[in-house]
Enzyme design. Structure first.
Site, mmCIF file in Angstrom:
data_model
loop_
_atom_site.group_PDB
_atom_site.id
_atom_site.type_symbol
_atom_site.label_atom_id
_atom_site.label_comp_id
_atom_site.label_asym_id
_atom_site.label_seq_id
_atom_site.Cartn_x
_atom_site.Cartn_y
_atom_site.Cartn_z
ATOM 1 N N TYR A 176 0.832 -1.219 0.000
ATOM 2 C CA TYR A 176 0.000 0.000 0.000
ATOM 3 C C TYR A 176 0.864 1.266 0.000
ATOM 4 O O TYR A 176 0.438 2.289 -0.534
ATOM 5 C CB TYR A 176 -1.019 -0.017 1.163
ATOM 6 C CG TYR A 176 -2.104 -1.033 0.890
ATOM 7 C CD1 TYR A 176 -3.138 -0.752 -0.002
ATOM 8 C CD2 TYR A 176 -2.072 -2.294 1.477
ATOM 9 C CE1 TYR A 176 -4.102 -1.698 -0.299
ATOM 10 C CE2 TYR A 176 -3.034 -3.247 1.187
ATOM 11 C CZ TYR A 176 -4.049 -2.938 0.301
ATOM 12 O OH TYR A 176 -5.003 -3.882 -0.005
ATOM 13 N N ARG A 234 1.428 1.821 -3.600
ATOM 14 C CA ARG A 234 0.211 2.349 -4.247
ATOM 15 C C ARG A 234 0.026 3.827 -3.886
ATOM 16 O O ARG A 234 -0.348 4.638 -4.701
ATOM 17 C CB ARG A 234 -1.038 1.579 -3.804
ATOM 18 C CG ARG A 234 -1.012 0.074 -3.949
ATOM 19 C CD ARG A 234 -1.308 -0.380 -5.371
ATOM 20 N NE ARG A 234 -0.211 -0.145 -6.268
ATOM 21 C CZ ARG A 234 0.950 -0.845 -6.277
ATOM 22 N NH1 ARG A 234 1.149 -1.828 -5.433
ATOM 23 N NH2 ARG A 234 1.903 -0.551 -7.126
ATOM 24 N N GLN A 265 -15.678 2.290 -6.201
ATOM 25 C CA GLN A 265 -15.008 1.131 -5.585
ATOM 26 C C GLN A 265 -13.512 1.411 -5.479
ATOM 27 O O GLN A 265 -12.774 0.613 -4.926
ATOM 28 C CB GLN A 265 -15.217 -0.113 -6.455
ATOM 29 C CG GLN A 265 -16.673 -0.506 -6.615
ATOM 30 C CD GLN A 265 -16.835 -1.577 -7.682
ATOM 31 O OE1 GLN A 265 -16.650 -2.765 -7.430
ATOM 32 N NE2 GLN A 265 -17.183 -1.169 -8.884
ATOM 33 N N ASN A 266 -13.085 2.538 -6.049
ATOM 34 C CA ASN A 266 -11.652 2.829 -6.101
ATOM 35 C C ASN A 266 -11.167 3.437 -4.794
ATOM 36 O O ASN A 266 -11.893 4.181 -4.129
ATOM 37 C CB ASN A 266 -11.351 3.788 -7.257
ATOM 38 C CG ASN A 266 -11.750 3.181 -8.587
ATOM 39 O OD1 ASN A 266 -11.933 1.956 -8.672
ATOM 40 N ND2 ASN A 266 -11.903 3.996 -9.601
ATOM 41 N N VAL A 267 -9.907 3.140 -4.489
ATOM 42 C CA VAL A 267 -9.326 3.680 -3.258
ATOM 43 C C VAL A 267 -8.476 4.923 -3.555
ATOM 44 O O VAL A 267 -7.913 5.524 -2.647
ATOM 45 C CB VAL A 267 -8.510 2.602 -2.495
ATOM 46 C CG1 VAL A 267 -9.423 1.457 -2.058
ATOM 47 C CG2 VAL A 267 -7.362 2.050 -3.336
ATOM 48 N N ASP A 268 -8.393 5.296 -4.845
ATOM 49 C CA ASP A 268 -7.667 6.532 -5.170
ATOM 50 C C ASP A 268 -8.556 7.748 -4.885
ATOM 51 O O ASP A 268 -9.739 7.603 -4.566
ATOM 52 C CB ASP A 268 -7.188 6.499 -6.637
ATOM 53 C CG ASP A 268 -8.343 6.489 -7.645
ATOM 54 O OD1 ASP A 268 -9.214 7.373 -7.576
ATOM 55 O OD2 ASP A 268 -8.374 5.595 -8.520
ATOM 56 N N HIS A 326 -14.793 0.869 -0.880
ATOM 57 C CA HIS A 326 -13.701 -0.041 -0.490
ATOM 58 C C HIS A 326 -12.562 0.661 0.238
ATOM 59 O O HIS A 326 -11.454 0.140 0.289
ATOM 60 C CB HIS A 326 -13.183 -0.785 -1.732
ATOM 61 C CG HIS A 326 -14.200 -1.720 -2.317
ATOM 62 N ND1 HIS A 326 -14.160 -2.178 -3.607
ATOM 63 C CD2 HIS A 326 -15.305 -2.284 -1.751
ATOM 64 C CE1 HIS A 326 -15.193 -2.994 -3.826
ATOM 65 N NE2 HIS A 326 -15.902 -3.061 -2.718
ATOM 66 N N SER A 377 -15.768 -4.593 -13.555
ATOM 67 C CA SER A 377 -16.050 -5.939 -14.044
ATOM 68 C C SER A 377 -17.310 -6.514 -13.400
ATOM 69 O O SER A 377 -17.738 -7.603 -13.777
ATOM 70 C CB SER A 377 -14.856 -6.847 -13.750
ATOM 71 O OG SER A 377 -14.648 -6.897 -12.353
HETATM 72 P P1 OAD Z 1 -11.654 -4.846 -12.211
HETATM 73 O O1 OAD Z 1 -10.182 -4.859 -12.431
HETATM 74 O O2 OAD Z 1 -12.306 -6.104 -11.779
HETATM 75 O O3 OAD Z 1 -12.353 -4.407 -13.566
HETATM 76 C C1 OAD Z 1 -11.858 -3.308 -14.289
HETATM 77 C C2 OAD Z 1 -12.820 -3.002 -15.419
HETATM 78 O O4 OAD Z 1 -12.326 -1.851 -16.068
HETATM 79 C C3 OAD Z 1 -12.929 -4.117 -16.466
HETATM 80 O O5 OAD Z 1 -14.301 -4.394 -16.726
HETATM 81 C C4 OAD Z 1 -12.244 -3.514 -17.689
HETATM 82 O O6 OAD Z 1 -12.861 -3.919 -18.913
HETATM 83 C C5 OAD Z 1 -12.481 -2.029 -17.445
HETATM 84 N N1 OAD Z 1 -11.543 -1.109 -18.108
HETATM 85 C C6 OAD Z 1 -10.244 -1.291 -18.439
HETATM 86 N N2 OAD Z 1 -9.756 -0.186 -19.032
HETATM 87 C C7 OAD Z 1 -10.762 0.730 -19.064
HETATM 88 C C8 OAD Z 1 -10.889 2.076 -19.528
HETATM 89 N N3 OAD Z 1 -9.866 2.715 -20.101
HETATM 90 N N4 OAD Z 1 -12.081 2.692 -19.397
HETATM 91 C C9 OAD Z 1 -13.134 2.048 -18.816
HETATM 92 N N5 OAD Z 1 -13.064 0.799 -18.344
HETATM 93 C C10 OAD Z 1 -11.907 0.139 -18.485
HETATM 94 O O7 OAD Z 1 -11.974 -3.628 -11.223
HETATM 95 P P2 OAD Z 1 -13.262 -3.359 -10.323
HETATM 96 O O8 OAD Z 1 -14.508 -3.840 -11.005
HETATM 97 O O9 OAD Z 1 -13.187 -1.950 -9.901
HETATM 98 O O10 OAD Z 1 -11.450 -4.136 -4.235
HETATM 99 O O11 OAD Z 1 -12.951 -4.294 -9.092
HETATM 100 C C11 OAD Z 1 -13.771 -4.251 -7.961
HETATM 101 C C12 OAD Z 1 -12.973 -4.439 -6.704
HETATM 102 O O12 OAD Z 1 -12.166 -5.610 -6.800
HETATM 103 C C13 OAD Z 1 -11.973 -3.341 -6.433
HETATM 104 O O13 OAD Z 1 -12.541 -2.225 -5.785
HETATM 105 C C14 OAD Z 1 -10.960 -3.998 -5.564
HETATM 106 C C15 OAD Z 1 -10.852 -5.330 -6.287
HETATM 107 O O14 OAD Z 1 -10.419 -6.352 -5.543
HETATM 108 C C16 OAD Z 1 -10.644 -3.867 -3.190
HETATM 109 O O15 OAD Z 1 -9.511 -3.443 -3.299
HETATM 110 C C17 OAD Z 1 -11.252 -4.108 -1.868
#
Ligand code: OAD
Length: 225
Positions: free
Chosen positions: A53, A56, A86-89, A104, A171
């Protein structure tokens, strides 16, 4: 004013240079997520978790909000906008969005292990021996796998009031966040923006299979007329 609720995931920050989670073979910056994002991982190797972290956090100081973060701010001219991320940024805040909740947790905060309500701003490295006022080790203020999501009730209430829902760059694999869409009122228009969308269009759900910077601009133009 109508309420727009925006659920964002790692994809919205991808074009700022922050890697998503699931696009790199399920590894997060070279680590199994359970190593660095679970209570077991923290118990097994707290130094590794802190170091992860810290990296990050220092990376966050080198990136800036992109056009998608910035375009969402312009929606505030005509709508009440709530961002549920869901982002931590902190890129939504730095872009200038007024209402942001972090499901998150936040990279720039740490909390006490003794009292989880004791949350401190933290901009630099966190190391073993950094203690709270109760002499307990501080940990990243991140919701790890298997932990409760304290902001979920608030996120549900906000989503229930949505007149329009936007979902960007996620996703839809991690619950309960992915389940928020179920709380929108029946027939609420939903815009889903992701180059690799996890859901299919329906009568009320428009899918834009593209990157956040271009997809958000199109939806914002349409909504602002
Ligand atoms: P994921 O990494 O699971 O999914 C990222 C999504 O972003 C995918 O559907 C990609 O297709 C999409 N993507 C990639 N490039 C992109 C772009 N330029 N514009 C738009 N979309 C794009 O990330 P999250 O769904 O956010 O939790 O994951 C959810 C949680 O899982 C996170 O918050 C984290 C992780 O474990 C914790 O850290 C607790």
């Amino acid at each position: 004013m109508q309420n727009i609720v925006v659920l964002t995931g790692a994809g919205i920050s991808a074009e700022s240079g922050i890697n998503t989670f699931r696009d790199a073979n399920g590894l997060w910056e070279g680590h199994d997520v359970m190593e660095v994002a679970s209570p077991q991982g923290w118990r097994n190797n707290p130094e590794l978790v802190l170091d992860f972290y810290n990296q990050r956090r220092s990376q966050l100081h080198t990136v800036t909000p992109n056009k998608a973060h910035l375009d969402l701010v312009t929606l505030e001219e005509k709508f009440n906008v709530s961002i549920i991320t869901q982002n931590v940024d902190d890129l939504h805040e730095r872009a200038g969005s007024s209402n942001v909740i972090h499901l998150h947790g936040e990279l720039l905060k740490v909390r006490s292990q003794f009292d989880e309500q004791l949350v401190l701003d933290w901009k630099h490295d966190l190391v073993l021996g950094d203690h709270c006022e109760h002499n307990s080790q501080l940990r990243p203020h991140i919701v790890w796998f298997g932990e409760a999501v304290p902001m979920m009730d608030q996120a549900i209430k906000i989503t229930e009031r949505a007149d329009i829902l936007m979902i960007i760059g996620t996703s839809m694999q991690v619950y309960p966040a992915a389940g928020l869409i179920q709380y929108a009122k029946h027939q609420t228009p939903v815009y889903f923006i992701d180059p690799n969308p996890a859901i299919s269009p329906t009568e009320h759900l428009t899918v834009l299979s593209e990157k956040a910077t271009t997809g958000v601009a199109k939806v914002v133009d349409e909504l602002l007329g």
